[in-house]
Design a protein around this motif. Structure first.
Motif, PDB file in Angstrom:
ATOM      1  N   HIS A 228      51.689  35.733  41.349  1.00 34.83           N
ATOM      2  CA  HIS A 228      51.142  35.909  40.010  1.00 34.83           C
ATOM      3  C   HIS A 228      49.831  35.153  39.849  1.00 34.83           C
ATOM      4  O   HIS A 228      48.900  35.643  39.195  1.00 34.83           O
ATOM      5  CB  HIS A 228      52.154  35.433  38.959  1.00 34.83           C
ATOM      6  N   ALA A 229      49.753  33.962  40.427  1.00 35.47           N
ATOM      7  CA  ALA A 229      48.540  33.156  40.295  1.00 35.47           C
ATOM      8  C   ALA A 229      47.336  33.862  40.903  1.00 35.47           C
ATOM      9  O   ALA A 229      46.267  33.923  40.291  1.00 35.47           O
ATOM     10  CB  ALA A 229      48.751  31.798  40.945  1.00 35.47           C
ATOM     11  N   VAL A 230      47.489  34.400  42.099  1.00 31.54           N
ATOM     12  CA  VAL A 230      46.391  35.088  42.764  1.00 31.54           C
ATOM     13  C   VAL A 230      45.913  36.269  41.925  1.00 31.54           C
ATOM     14  O   VAL A 230      44.708  36.477  41.720  1.00 31.54           O
ATOM     15  CB  VAL A 230      46.820  35.549  44.172  1.00 31.54           C
ATOM     16  N   GLN A 231      46.845  37.049  41.400  1.00 30.51           N
ATOM     17  CA  GLN A 231      46.491  38.226  40.613  1.00 30.51           C
ATOM     18  C   GLN A 231      45.829  37.857  39.295  1.00 30.51           C
ATOM     19  O   GLN A 231      44.750  38.366  38.948  1.00 30.51           O
ATOM     20  CB  GLN A 231      47.742  39.064  40.333  1.00 30.51           C
ATOM     21  N   ARG A 232      46.459  36.960  38.538  1.00 34.06           N
ATOM     22  CA  ARG A 232      45.955  36.639  37.202  1.00 34.06           C
ATOM     23  C   ARG A 232      44.631  35.875  37.249  1.00 34.06           C
ATOM     24  O   ARG A 232      43.759  36.083  36.398  1.00 34.06           O
ATOM     25  CB  ARG A 232      46.997  35.832  36.431  1.00 34.06           C
ATOM     26  N   LEU A 233      44.484  34.975  38.212  1.00 38.44           N
ATOM     27  CA  LEU A 233      43.230  34.230  38.298  1.00 38.44           C
ATOM     28  C   LEU A 233      42.068  35.149  38.653  1.00 38.44           C
ATOM     29  O   LEU A 233      40.959  35.002  38.128  1.00 38.44           O
ATOM     30  CB  LEU A 233      43.356  33.098  39.312  1.00 38.44           C
ATOM     31  N   ALA A 234      42.314  36.121  39.531  1.00 40.93           N
ATOM     32  CA  ALA A 234      41.270  37.081  39.867  1.00 40.93           C
ATOM     33  C   ALA A 234      40.854  37.865  38.627  1.00 40.93           C
ATOM     34  O   ALA A 234      39.655  38.091  38.374  1.00 40.93           O
ATOM     35  CB  ALA A 234      41.764  38.037  40.953  1.00 40.93           C
ATOM     36  N   GLU A 235      41.828  38.268  37.813  1.00 35.33           N
ATOM     37  CA  GLU A 235      41.543  39.037  36.597  1.00 35.33           C
ATOM     38  C   GLU A 235      40.738  38.229  35.587  1.00 35.33           C
ATOM     39  O   GLU A 235      39.769  38.721  35.001  1.00 35.33           O
ATOM     40  CB  GLU A 235      42.849  39.503  35.961  1.00 35.33           C
ATOM     41  N   VAL A 236      41.138  36.982  35.376  1.00 40.83           N
ATOM     42  CA  VAL A 236      40.493  36.185  34.324  1.00 40.83           C
ATOM     43  C   VAL A 236      39.100  35.712  34.739  1.00 40.83           C
ATOM     44  O   VAL A 236      38.236  35.494  33.881  1.00 40.83           O
ATOM     45  CB  VAL A 236      41.394  34.999  33.917  1.00 40.83           C
ATOM     46  N   VAL A 237      38.860  35.599  36.028  1.00 45.88           N
ATOM     47  CA  VAL A 237      37.519  35.306  36.518  1.00 45.88           C
ATOM     48  C   VAL A 237      36.601  36.504  36.250  1.00 45.88           C
ATOM     49  O   VAL A 237      35.479  36.356  35.750  1.00 45.88           O
ATOM     50  CB  VAL A 237      37.556  34.957  38.014  1.00 45.88           C
ATOM     51  N   ASP A 238      37.079  37.695  36.583  1.00 50.23           N
ATOM     52  CA  ASP A 238      36.298  38.907  36.321  1.00 50.23           C
ATOM     53  C   ASP A 238      36.023  39.063  34.826  1.00 50.23           C
ATOM     54  O   ASP A 238      34.930  39.466  34.419  1.00 50.23           O
ATOM     55  CB  ASP A 238      37.040  40.139  36.834  1.00 50.23           C
ATOM     56  N   GLU A 239      37.020  38.746  33.995  1.00 55.97           N
ATOM     57  CA  GLU A 239      36.866  38.856  32.553  1.00 55.97           C
ATOM     58  C   GLU A 239      35.762  37.939  32.042  1.00 55.97           C
ATOM     59  O   GLU A 239      34.937  38.339  31.206  1.00 55.97           O
ATOM     60  CB  GLU A 239      38.192  38.512  31.874  1.00 55.97           C
ATOM     61  N   ALA A 240      35.744  36.713  32.532  1.00 54.03           N
ATOM     62  CA  ALA A 240      34.738  35.751  32.087  1.00 54.03           C
ATOM     63  C   ALA A 240      33.330  36.199  32.465  1.00 54.03           C
ATOM     64  O   ALA A 240      32.393  36.129  31.654  1.00 54.03           O
ATOM     65  CB  ALA A 240      35.038  34.375  32.679  1.00 54.03           C
ATOM     66  N   LEU A 241      33.161  36.669  33.693  1.00 57.14           N
ATOM     67  CA  LEU A 241      31.841  37.110  34.140  1.00 57.14           C
ATOM     68  C   LEU A 241      31.379  38.343  33.378  1.00 57.14           C
ATOM     69  O   LEU A 241      30.221  38.441  32.957  1.00 57.14           O
ATOM     70  CB  LEU A 241      31.872  37.387  35.645  1.00 57.14           C
ATOM     71  N   ALA A 242      32.299  39.295  33.171  1.00 52.96           N
ATOM     72  CA  ALA A 242      31.941  40.522  32.456  1.00 52.96           C
ATOM     73  C   ALA A 242      31.538  40.219  31.018  1.00 52.96           C
ATOM     74  O   ALA A 242      30.608  40.838  30.475  1.00 52.96           O
ATOM     75  CB  ALA A 242      33.111  41.502  32.488  1.00 52.96           C
ATOM     76  N   ALA A 243      32.211  39.260  30.387  1.00 52.89           N
ATOM     77  CA  ALA A 243      31.922  38.924  28.991  1.00 52.89           C
ATOM     78  C   ALA A 243      30.499  38.413  28.816  1.00 52.89           C
ATOM     79  O   ALA A 243      29.890  38.592  27.752  1.00 52.89           O
ATOM     80  CB  ALA A 243      32.913  37.878  28.488  1.00 52.89           C
TER      81      ALA A 243
END
Length: 330
Positions: A228-243
């Motif tokens: 779960h950590a690998v998946q969620r951290l990848a998602e939230v990193v992408d979210e921050a950059l996209a924002a």
């Protein structure tokens, strides 16, 4: 004819990091010391986690003591006085008492006579959550200067006979001072917070005042948490950059939650960062939960790695599950 007055450019109000501080208990527990007590080895721990040692609070040394020490260093580094603080937030899953908030004890010990103080509980994501909360208070005008602390004494909730968990955690505290400034040049750009309560049993403490009337011990299903950590951290990193309409190439420093070296390496590789751009302290601190990011941040600021103008990405995941990220222009 009088000259036309040019309208003043309106700058965004941002939470700027003025200073950082850190504190680690003096006692160091090595892998070899743990191997003498439980069925483990230095090789086993390092291979799976990257951890070589951890700091453990002394008897009678409380979470508030660790938080206070880190807070004083952050205030000194920021070059402000306690009287300038409007807000104290302590992120912790190991408070001194069920209530009142550990933050109020820190407020008192600092000699802070104004403002308000409270705790945030999001386990290992706690510091990122607390940053987001403080940033919101600053942007809405309810506080101008805030002290945000991550502090933990996880040694108090470990089952020291459980080799799956007792080798992973340590004690410590880190703190930052934030101040609201009208600037487009630096400060917290955005925070991104999430939780998924259905997975709380995968990483939890089996006690509490409402359930067992005891403190309990930490329990974890490590492999499932890892996935779960690998998946969620990848998602939230992408979210921050996209924002912020940025890409991984814009990142100068990744300051991740220090839980597992393999997870840290995985996020760094996904972002195509040079390993030297990733701040790593897990080998010396182990997982200090809410304290891990501010401890790593303070180290990289004070040794000169993180400099004015750098883009710093923070990310963490913890029990709950909770996870989150923050982008900060230093």
């Amino acid at each position: 004819m009088s000259e036309l007055v040019q309208p003043r450019e309106i700058m965004p109000l941002r939470s700027v990091v003025l200073g950082c501080g850190a504190y680690l208990p003096s006692r160091i527990v090595t892998n070899e010391e743990l191997a003498a007590k439980v069925d483990t080895s230095d090789e086993w721990i390092v291979q799976r986690t990257g951890i070589r040692q951890r700091h453990v609070a002394a008897e009678g040394e409380f979470t508030s003591d660790l938080a206070l020490a880190a807070a004083r260093k952050a205030i000194g580094h920021a070059g402000i006085t306690v009287d300038e603080l409007d807000l104290v937030i302590v992120a912790t899953a190991t408070p001194d008492n069920t209530f009142p908030a550990t933050a109020t004890k820190v407020q008192h010990k600092l000699g802070m006579k104004r403002g308000f103080a409270f705790d945030v509980q999001a386990v290992c994501s706690g510091f990122v959550y607390a940053l987001g909360v403080a940033d919101s208070f600053i942007k809405t005008g309810q506080a101008k200067t805030a002290l945000v602390i991550g502090a933990e004494t996880f040694s108090r909730i470990l089952d020291w006979n459980d080799r799956q968990t007792c080798v992973l955690f340590g004690d410590g505290a880190g703190a930052v001072v934030l101040r609201g400034e009208e600037t487009a040049e630096r400060g917290i750009l955005s925070t991104h917070l999430h939780s998924e309560g259905e997975h709380y049993e995968l990483l939890h403490v089996d006690g509490g005042p409402s359930s067992t009337g005891t403190v309990g011990h930490l329990r974890m299903e490590g492999r499932k948490v890892f996935v779960h950590a690998v998946q969620r951290l990848a998602e939230v990193v992408d979210e921050a950059l996209a924002a912020q309409k940025l890409t991984a190439r814009d990142i100068d420093w990744l300051v991740p939650h220090q839980a597992n070296k393999r997870i840290i390496d995985g996020v760094g590789k996904k972002l195509a960062l040079d390993p030297r751009q990733v701040v790593v302290t897990v080998d010396r601190h182990a997982n200090t939960s809410a304290a891990s990011i501010p401890l790593a941040l303070a180290e990289a600021v004070h040794d000169g790695r993180i400099k004015r103008g750098d883009l710093v990405l923070l990310e963490a995941m913890g029990g709950g599950f909770t996870w989150g990220s923050a982008l900060v222009r230093w």
